[in-house]
Design an enzyme around this catalytic site. Sequence first.
Site, PDB file in Angstrom:
ATOM      1  CE  LYS A 234      -7.870   0.552  -1.662  1.00  0.00           C
ATOM      2  NZ  LYS A 234      -6.902  -0.428  -1.182  1.00  0.00           N
TER       3      LYS A 234
ATOM      4  CG  ASP B 260      -2.154  -0.815   1.053  1.00  0.00           C
ATOM      5  OD1 ASP B 260      -2.412  -1.254  -0.073  1.00  0.00           O
ATOM      6  OD2 ASP B 260      -2.867  -1.029   2.058  1.00  0.00           O
TER       7      ASP B 260
ATOM      8  CG  MET C 284      -6.594   7.905   6.627  1.00  0.00           C
ATOM      9  SD  MET C 284      -5.031   8.707   6.191  1.00  0.00           S
ATOM     10  CE  MET C 284      -5.200   8.771   4.408  1.00  0.00           C
TER      11      MET C 284
END
Length: 485
Positions: free
Chosen positions: A58, A36, A173
């Site tokens: 992402k 990731d 986030m």
Amino acid sequence: MKTGKVFLVGAGPGDVGLITVKGLEAIKQAEVILYDRLANPKLLEFATSDCELIYCGKLPDRHILRQENINDLLVEKALAGKRVVRLKGGDPGVFGRVGEEAAALAQYEIPFEIVPGISSGIAAPLYAGIPVTHREHAESFAVVTAHDKSKDGKPLLDWEGLARGVDTIAFYMGVGNLPFICDNLVTHGKPDSTPVILIQWGTFGRQKTLQGTLADISAKVLEAKFTNPAIILVGEVISLREKISWFEKKPLYGRQILLARTCEGVSGLAKELMESGADVIEFPKWKRISLPIHSDILANISSYKGILFTSPESVGDFFKTLMENRVDIRKVTADVFGVSIKTINALQERGLTPHLIDEMSVAGKLLIVGDNSILKHNHPNADSWITSRKELDLQFLPIFKRMLEEADVNTMVFPCRASVEPFIEGLKECGIDVLEFMKDLQVVSMGKQTMGAVEMAGLRSHGMPRRATKEALVEYLAGQPHRVV
């Protein structure tokens, strides 16, 4: 074909030293790694040179691979008999979708293990000097997603339960939803004077913090243009930060260093810089291809009066070959030399008394041992034992470019003259204009010969430490501004 196995591994919050022993072993044994964006790419350097690396990163506005594609890839690679690692930032069980991936593997009866990691919601506050619990300030702690699958991405939470029942809350986030978070906490009972801190890139040398209260933090974030990845921490325990902040006091905190690399693995210099608080990107990444032994040289090893080793790796290759071919070490009667301090140290570890190349004066046959770069040494009458071929690891070029995009490099370090030319050639392979890229960086050369090589390449060296040692470099950088002035 036998089915492979999948390891769903937590990479920790960023600092490479925070991965678990079990997670690191999984990386070292992997044949395929799907990683990731928030897993530190430096961890990939512990993988074997033939490991397949697949980026699944992402970003808020786009996906490289969607979750269903990642699930399919895990299944595909495992059914092909591969040992697969799925490397996730933080802990895979904390908003890491590990349940979805494990379910996909279970559907095909693929064996898997889940390896926990240190969660950023705990680690980032600690690196900012804040324990999430404390007997006098916080007896409860919650981790909360700051966005969900609802149409507008606003989290559907028990706001009253959070506001009245939890002392410390870590939102993951959630910078984009910060005003919504603050409004709901205040509306449901949290005083608007409650401390809030945002921790961006927690545990990295580029870690940044922004502190305020529920009343004013949203305005401060807009003014500072603060962005994800960040942990939002809410609670009175933040008041401890002034007393026990430690990471930001390291001498090289805030330094984002690009280090020219000549060896394969992580260098001792890089380790010293990171332990002093810096982010370090090493480039280029090399891979070594072993070559057949020189049987004629091996048979006449006792005839050489001097042997020059060009790298620490060449020392290991040399003695490994002697052992594998049952050559008595006592046949090596030559004086031994090394081209660098690291090479000298490798020879000393073998019980030898070596000398630097500058002290070399050999009357008789000379043997040079090393990789294909020994062809550049100015000893035309010497015999050469090329133990391996060193090549640029092309698989790491896009990884390096992504690391540069995420970081804000302010310092360039050339550790030796041999590091200059390969570094420049590596940048060109990435399609990077060397002069344009380095114009605003503080360029540091370790030693006068290194500075000379840097200037010969058309670059400007802005200084060098008093001595060409790791400790002297840390001391020098600690006393310099982060930007060229």
